[in-house]
Design a protein around this motif. Sequence first.
Motif, PDB file in Angstrom:
ATOM      1  N   ALA A   1       0.837  -1.204   0.000  1.00 23.65           N
ATOM      2  CA  ALA A   1       0.000   0.000   0.000  1.00 23.65           C
ATOM      3  C   ALA A   1       0.872   1.255   0.000  1.00 23.65           C
ATOM      4  O   ALA A   1       0.586   2.224  -0.717  1.00 23.65           O
ATOM      5  N   LEU A   2       1.959   1.248   0.777  1.00 19.31           N
ATOM      6  CA  LEU A   2       2.848   2.402   0.820  1.00 19.31           C
ATOM      7  C   LEU A   2       3.511   2.654  -0.535  1.00 19.31           C
ATOM      8  O   LEU A   2       3.700   3.805  -0.936  1.00 19.31           O
ATOM      9  N   ALA A   3       3.860   1.577  -1.220  1.00 19.91           N
ATOM     10  CA  ALA A   3       4.453   1.737  -2.549  1.00 19.91           C
ATOM     11  C   ALA A   3       3.463   2.407  -3.500  1.00 19.91           C
ATOM     12  O   ALA A   3       3.830   3.275  -4.304  1.00 19.91           O
ATOM     13  N   ASP A   4       2.208   2.007  -3.398  1.00 19.36           N
ATOM     14  CA  ASP A   4       1.169   2.627  -4.224  1.00 19.36           C
ATOM     15  C   ASP A   4       1.010   4.097  -3.850  1.00 19.36           C
ATOM     16  O   ASP A   4       0.922   4.974  -4.727  1.00 19.36           O
ATOM     17  N   PHE A   5       0.987   4.390  -2.540  1.00 16.96           N
ATOM     18  CA  PHE A   5       0.881   5.785  -2.097  1.00 16.96           C
ATOM     19  C   PHE A   5       2.048   6.612  -2.639  1.00 16.96           C
ATOM     20  O   PHE A   5       1.872   7.760  -3.054  1.00 16.96           O
ATOM     21  N   SER A   6       3.256   6.044  -2.606  1.00 13.20           N
ATOM     22  CA  SER A   6       4.441   6.769  -3.039  1.00 13.20           C
ATOM     23  C   SER A   6       4.359   7.134  -4.520  1.00 13.20           C
ATOM     24  O   SER A   6       4.721   8.252  -4.919  1.00 13.20           O
ATOM     25  N   GLU A   7       3.879   6.206  -5.327  1.00 11.31           N
ATOM     26  CA  GLU A   7       3.730   6.491  -6.758  1.00 11.31           C
ATOM     27  C   GLU A   7       2.730   7.616  -6.982  1.00 11.31           C
ATOM     28  O   GLU A   7       2.934   8.505  -7.818  1.00 11.31           O
ATOM     29  N   ARG A   8       1.644   7.588  -6.241  1.00  9.10           N
ATOM     30  CA  ARG A   8       0.634   8.628  -6.398  1.00  9.10           C
ATOM     31  C   ARG A   8       1.164   9.984  -5.921  1.00  9.10           C
ATOM     32  O   ARG A   8       0.889  11.018  -6.523  1.00  9.10           O
ATOM     33  N   ARG A   9       1.916   9.964  -4.843  1.00  9.87           N
ATOM     34  CA  ARG A   9       2.496  11.206  -4.328  1.00  9.87           C
ATOM     35  C   ARG A   9       3.448  11.818  -5.363  1.00  9.87           C
ATOM     36  O   ARG A   9       3.478  13.038  -5.541  1.00  9.87           O
ATOM     37  N   ALA A  10       4.202  10.968  -6.037  1.00 11.96           N
ATOM     38  CA  ALA A  10       5.129  11.467  -7.051  1.00 11.96           C
ATOM     39  C   ALA A  10       4.380  12.095  -8.228  1.00 11.96           C
ATOM     40  O   ALA A  10       4.793  13.134  -8.757  1.00 11.96           O
ATOM     41  N   ARG A  11       3.279  11.485  -8.613  1.00 14.81           N
ATOM     42  CA  ARG A  11       2.504  12.049  -9.722  1.00 14.81           C
ATOM     43  C   ARG A  11       1.866  13.375  -9.317  1.00 14.81           C
ATOM     44  O   ARG A  11       1.766  14.305 -10.128  1.00 14.81           O
ATOM     45  N   ILE A  12       1.423  13.460  -8.076  1.00 20.29           N
ATOM     46  CA  ILE A  12       0.849  14.719  -7.592  1.00 20.29           C
ATOM     47  C   ILE A  12       1.918  15.805  -7.578  1.00 20.29           C
ATOM     48  O   ILE A  12       1.682  16.951  -7.977  1.00 20.29           O
TER      49      ILE A  12
ATOM     50  N   GLU B   1      -7.606  13.741  -9.031  1.00 22.45           N
ATOM     51  CA  GLU B   1      -7.352  12.822 -10.143  1.00 22.45           C
ATOM     52  C   GLU B   1      -6.733  11.518  -9.662  1.00 22.45           C
ATOM     53  O   GLU B   1      -7.077  10.432 -10.128  1.00 22.45           O
ATOM     54  N   GLU B   2      -5.789  11.616  -8.736  1.00 23.35           N
ATOM     55  CA  GLU B   2      -5.139  10.410  -8.227  1.00 23.35           C
ATOM     56  C   GLU B   2      -6.101   9.557  -7.413  1.00 23.35           C
ATOM     57  O   GLU B   2      -6.076   8.325  -7.493  1.00 23.35           O
ATOM     58  N   LEU B   3      -6.965  10.183  -6.657  1.00 21.68           N
ATOM     59  CA  LEU B   3      -7.931   9.418  -5.884  1.00 21.68           C
ATOM     60  C   LEU B   3      -8.941   8.739  -6.797  1.00 21.68           C
ATOM     61  O   LEU B   3      -9.371   7.620  -6.549  1.00 21.68           O
ATOM     62  N   LEU B   4      -9.305   9.434  -7.874  1.00 21.24           N
ATOM     63  CA  LEU B   4     -10.219   8.826  -8.830  1.00 21.24           C
ATOM     64  C   LEU B   4      -9.563   7.626  -9.499  1.00 21.24           C
ATOM     65  O   LEU B   4     -10.180   6.571  -9.661  1.00 21.24           O
ATOM     66  N   ALA B   5      -8.302   7.755  -9.884  1.00 20.11           N
ATOM     67  CA  ALA B   5      -7.594   6.633 -10.504  1.00 20.11           C
ATOM     68  C   ALA B   5      -7.456   5.474  -9.522  1.00 20.11           C
ATOM     69  O   ALA B   5      -7.595   4.301  -9.893  1.00 20.11           O
ATOM     70  N   ALA B   6      -7.217   5.800  -8.262  1.00 21.73           N
ATOM     71  CA  ALA B   6      -7.054   4.751  -7.258  1.00 21.73           C
ATOM     72  C   ALA B   6      -8.338   3.983  -7.023  1.00 21.73           C
ATOM     73  O   ALA B   6      -8.317   2.836  -6.580  1.00 21.73           O
ATOM     74  N   SER B   7      -9.477   4.603  -7.339  1.00 18.65           N
ATOM     75  CA  SER B   7     -10.757   3.934  -7.120  1.00 18.65           C
ATOM     76  C   SER B   7     -10.918   2.713  -8.006  1.00 18.65           C
ATOM     77  O   SER B   7     -11.780   1.872  -7.773  1.00 18.65           O
ATOM     78  N   ARG B   8     -10.101   2.623  -9.047  1.00 16.34           N
ATOM     79  CA  ARG B   8     -10.203   1.492  -9.970  1.00 16.34           C
ATOM     80  C   ARG B   8      -9.251   0.358  -9.597  1.00 16.34           C
ATOM     81  O   ARG B   8      -9.174  -0.630 -10.304  1.00 16.34           O
ATOM     82  N   GLN B   9      -8.496   0.530  -8.534  1.00 16.49           N
ATOM     83  CA  GLN B   9      -7.485  -0.454  -8.169  1.00 16.49           C
ATOM     84  C   GLN B   9      -7.841  -1.125  -6.849  1.00 16.49           C
ATOM     85  O   GLN B   9      -8.230  -0.467  -5.891  1.00 16.49           O
ATOM     86  N   LEU B  10      -7.688  -2.438  -6.793  1.00 13.48           N
ATOM     87  CA  LEU B  10      -7.939  -3.197  -5.577  1.00 13.48           C
ATOM     88  C   LEU B  10      -6.619  -3.616  -4.945  1.00 13.48           C
ATOM     89  O   LEU B  10      -5.710  -4.059  -5.640  1.00 13.48           O
ATOM     90  N   LEU B  11      -6.527  -3.473  -3.641  1.00 10.93           N
ATOM     91  CA  LEU B  11      -5.370  -3.938  -2.897  1.00 10.93           C
ATOM     92  C   LEU B  11      -5.849  -4.947  -1.856  1.00 10.93           C
ATOM     93  O   LEU B  11      -6.820  -4.699  -1.158  1.00 10.93           O
ATOM     94  N   PRO B  12      -5.171  -6.107  -1.737  1.00  9.32           N
ATOM     95  CA  PRO B  12      -5.629  -7.111  -0.768  1.00  9.32           C
ATOM     96  C   PRO B  12      -5.445  -6.646   0.664  1.00  9.32           C
ATOM     97  O   PRO B  12      -4.427  -6.066   1.018  1.00  9.32           O
ATOM     98  N   LEU B  13      -6.448  -6.883   1.481  1.00 10.34           N
ATOM     99  CA  LEU B  13      -6.365  -6.557   2.900  1.00 10.34           C
ATOM    100  C   LEU B  13      -5.650  -7.658   3.673  1.00 10.34           C
ATOM    101  O   LEU B  13      -4.985  -7.403   4.660  1.00 10.34           O
ATOM    102  N   ARG B  14      -5.822  -8.900   3.204  1.00 12.45           N
ATOM    103  CA  ARG B  14      -5.117 -10.028   3.807  1.00 12.45           C
ATOM    104  C   ARG B  14      -4.534 -10.889   2.705  1.00 12.45           C
ATOM    105  O   ARG B  14      -5.099 -10.995   1.626  1.00 12.45           O
ATOM    106  N   GLU B  15      -3.413 -11.500   3.006  1.00 12.22           N
ATOM    107  CA  GLU B  15      -2.759 -12.319   2.001  1.00 12.22           C
ATOM    108  C   GLU B  15      -3.575 -13.558   1.693  1.00 12.22           C
ATOM    109  O   GLU B  15      -4.324 -14.049   2.533  1.00 12.22           O
ATOM    110  N   ALA B  16      -3.421 -14.062   0.476  1.00 18.84           N
ATOM    111  CA  ALA B  16      -4.147 -15.253   0.057  1.00 18.84           C
ATOM    112  C   ALA B  16      -3.867 -16.392   1.007  1.00 18.84           C
ATOM    113  O   ALA B  16      -2.722 -16.650   1.381  1.00 18.84           O
ATOM    114  N   GLY B  17      -4.940 -17.064   1.424  1.00 19.06           N
ATOM    115  CA  GLY B  17      -4.795 -18.224   2.297  1.00 19.06           C
ATOM    116  C   GLY B  17      -4.808 -17.898   3.779  1.00 19.06           C
ATOM    117  O   GLY B  17      -4.853 -18.788   4.616  1.00 19.06           O
ATOM    118  N   SER B  18      -4.728 -16.596   4.128  1.00 19.02           N
ATOM    119  CA  SER B  18      -4.728 -16.250   5.551  1.00 19.02           C
ATOM    120  C   SER B  18      -6.140 -16.324   6.098  1.00 19.02           C
ATOM    121  O   SER B  18      -7.112 -16.195   5.389  1.00 19.02           O
TER     122      SER B  18
END
Length: 314
Positions: free
Chosen positions: A272-283, A291-308
């Motif tokens: 999640a931090l890596a994603d935030f960092s990319e968005r911060r750089a674009r801003i 614009e960045e928040l709107l773009a982020a609305s199309r992206q899903l990030l897992p809350l828990r790892e697969a199998g947990s």
Amino acid sequence: MKIFLTTARWMLLAACTLQLTACGGITLQTAGETSTRNLATPVVKTQASTAEPQKAPVSAADGLKLARLLRDQGRYEAAAGVYGQLEQRGDLQPLELLEYASVAARVQTPQESLALYGRARRALEAGQQPVPAAARANLCNGLGRARMATGQRDAALADFDCALAADPDNVTALNAKGVLLDARGEHTQAQQLLTRASELDPADFRILNNLALSHLSSGDTAQAIRLLSQIEAPQWPTLKLNLAFAQSMTGDDTGARKTLTTIMTPALAGQALADFSERRARIAAGASVAEELLAASRQLLPLREAGSQEGDRG
């Protein structure tokens, strides 16, 4: 159940599910459904019904009694079915048709809600009795939510103005109009409305969240962090996600990571931090926060790892 994070979409409140946020922000998605994050009147999930559809009793009075009982039990789908049968029989008075629309909005599509609220409005306008202020506010809010969900933002704004004309302190309309104005870049007026809504209903943290996101969108990141930091609502991890994003916007990745690890595993917090960092750089390069928040609305990030497991924190 697999849970995902997603930034909330440009939409808004309710009833929802509205897809227009105050200024983006992060919300949750579970098993294919997006939760709303910013409406003063949230969608209440219906209890799954395994029984046969309810049959309306012979009399209209008995039918209304049954529909209201089911509604009060939280069985909105069954209640809407009874109301629907009563409408087909012509047994609903205008205010009762509005009652039906308010219940059905919890379980039907925005398009269906818009049509039903439209029928209720025509019935009320054709009636011989004045429409009570509370009923007019309810009608206008219902129309506004449905229009917001279908992308009719200007019409929705007019509906919320209609609700406020009937009830100037209507929290739902204040919150929704604030979110719509914020989405249009009218941050000062939006913040005035959201502040008023929060004063009227200080227990609804979603309003305070919207206010914080408005400050974030307008460039006042410190105020956004201050507001989000004072909210303790474990049942709404969305608030922590928005706080982490605001912290990241100031370059405080240490604080953002600490916030994220209260709701997700350390490994996923890093993603999640890596994603935030990319968005911060674009801003920083000229993109707007909106614009960045709107773009982020199309992206899903897992809350828990697969199998947990649901309760694992890693």
